[in-house]
Design a protein around this motif. Structure first.
Motif, PDB file in Angstrom:
ATOM      1  N   LEU A 278     -15.546  12.060  16.392  1.00 11.54           N
ATOM      2  CA  LEU A 278     -14.199  12.013  15.805  1.00 11.54           C
ATOM      3  C   LEU A 278     -13.282  13.052  16.438  1.00 11.54           C
ATOM      4  O   LEU A 278     -12.105  12.770  16.711  1.00 11.54           O
ATOM      5  CB  LEU A 278     -14.263  12.198  14.286  1.00 11.54           C
ATOM      6  N   LEU A 279     -13.811  14.245  16.685  1.00  9.40           N
ATOM      7  CA  LEU A 279     -13.002  15.281  17.347  1.00  9.40           C
ATOM      8  C   LEU A 279     -12.621  14.858  18.768  1.00  9.40           C
ATOM      9  O   LEU A 279     -11.467  15.018  19.181  1.00  9.40           O
ATOM     10  CB  LEU A 279     -13.765  16.607  17.384  1.00  9.40           C
ATOM     11  N   ILE A 280     -13.569  14.303  19.505  1.00  5.94           N
ATOM     12  CA  ILE A 280     -13.287  13.815  20.855  1.00  5.94           C
ATOM     13  C   ILE A 280     -12.240  12.708  20.801  1.00  5.94           C
ATOM     14  O   ILE A 280     -11.332  12.661  21.635  1.00  5.94           O
ATOM     15  CB  ILE A 280     -14.585  13.330  21.536  1.00  5.94           C
ATOM     16  N   LEU A 281     -12.355  11.832  19.819  1.00  3.01           N
ATOM     17  CA  LEU A 281     -11.397  10.733  19.659  1.00  3.01           C
ATOM     18  C   LEU A 281      -9.982  11.260  19.432  1.00  3.01           C
ATOM     19  O   LEU A 281      -9.032  10.827  20.088  1.00  3.01           O
ATOM     20  CB  LEU A 281     -11.827   9.838  18.492  1.00  3.01           C
ATOM     21  N   VAL A 282      -9.838  12.210  18.526  1.00  5.10           N
ATOM     22  CA  VAL A 282      -8.515  12.766  18.232  1.00  5.10           C
ATOM     23  C   VAL A 282      -7.918  13.454  19.460  1.00  5.10           C
ATOM     24  O   VAL A 282      -6.757  13.242  19.805  1.00  5.10           O
ATOM     25  CB  VAL A 282      -8.597  13.748  17.033  1.00  5.10           C
TER      26      VAL A 282
END
Length: 196
Positions: free
Chosen positions: A174-178
């Motif tokens: 999720l952090l990579i996605l954001v």
């Protein structure tokens, strides 16, 4: 906590591609000991359901890579992806997976709550994906459609696998996605600014 990560990862995966997490749950329940769906959700591993999901997956896989058709597909998928998110979130809460033994608390308090949470997660991912896709298609005159679609399918596979086998990885993804979406939008905005 692990259950919430598993179900959130599955709903996120559905926001990218509705059929990948549904197929993953159905196939893993049917053919492996790694997932055991709760009784109310075993229809996901039914032979006919797996065939239907497989055909729909192939149709979306192709349609989503063709500029113009991908936009029409995104409109259609605005209903399908959130529904898949609701299904995967709720079925994952009651499932016995490699990392989740039970989610009986939420399931017993009302399955509809889990379905709504999954719908919201998948809808947010889908809307963000659709906006990013539209901006990228505009900036690249559709050339980016197959590349972005392949990345979205890859993200769906990663989130599905992480959700079932290593739910803590869902937070990292999720952090990579954001960060990735923010970077892509920044690049697209810079391209759109006229240079004098």
């Amino acid at each position: 906590m692990i259950t919430a990560l598993t179900t959130s990862g599955l709903a996120t995966a559905a926001g990218f591609n509705a059929y990948i997490p549904l197929l993953a749950l159905g196939l893993l329940d049917r053919f492996t000991p790694w997932v055991s769906l709760p009784e109310g959700w075993t229809w996901l591993s039914d032979t006919w359901m797996l065939i239907i999901l497989g055909v729909l997956f192939v149709v979306e896989l192709v349609a989503d890579k063709i500029p113009g058709i991908d936009a029409i597909n995104d409109i259609f998928q605005t209903l399908i992806r959130p529904a898949a998110g609701g299904i995967t979130f709720a079925s994952g809460y009651g499932a016995d997976t490699v990392t989740v033994n039970s989610g009986e608390e939420l399931a017993s308090s009302g399955t509809w709550i889990a379905v709504i949470i999954g719908i919201v997660i998948a809808l947010l991912i889908h809307l963000g994906k659709s906006f990013t896709r539209a901006a990228a298609n505009t900036a690249t005159v559709g050339v980016a459609a197959p590349v972005i679609s392949t990345a979205e399918d890859g993200a769906s596979v990663l989130f599905s696998a992480a959700a079932v086998f290593l739910p803590v990885l869902v937070i990292v993804l999720l952090l990579i996605l954001v960060i990735g979406v923010a970077g892509l939008l920044g690049r697209l905005r810079n391209r759109e600014k006229p240079r004098y």
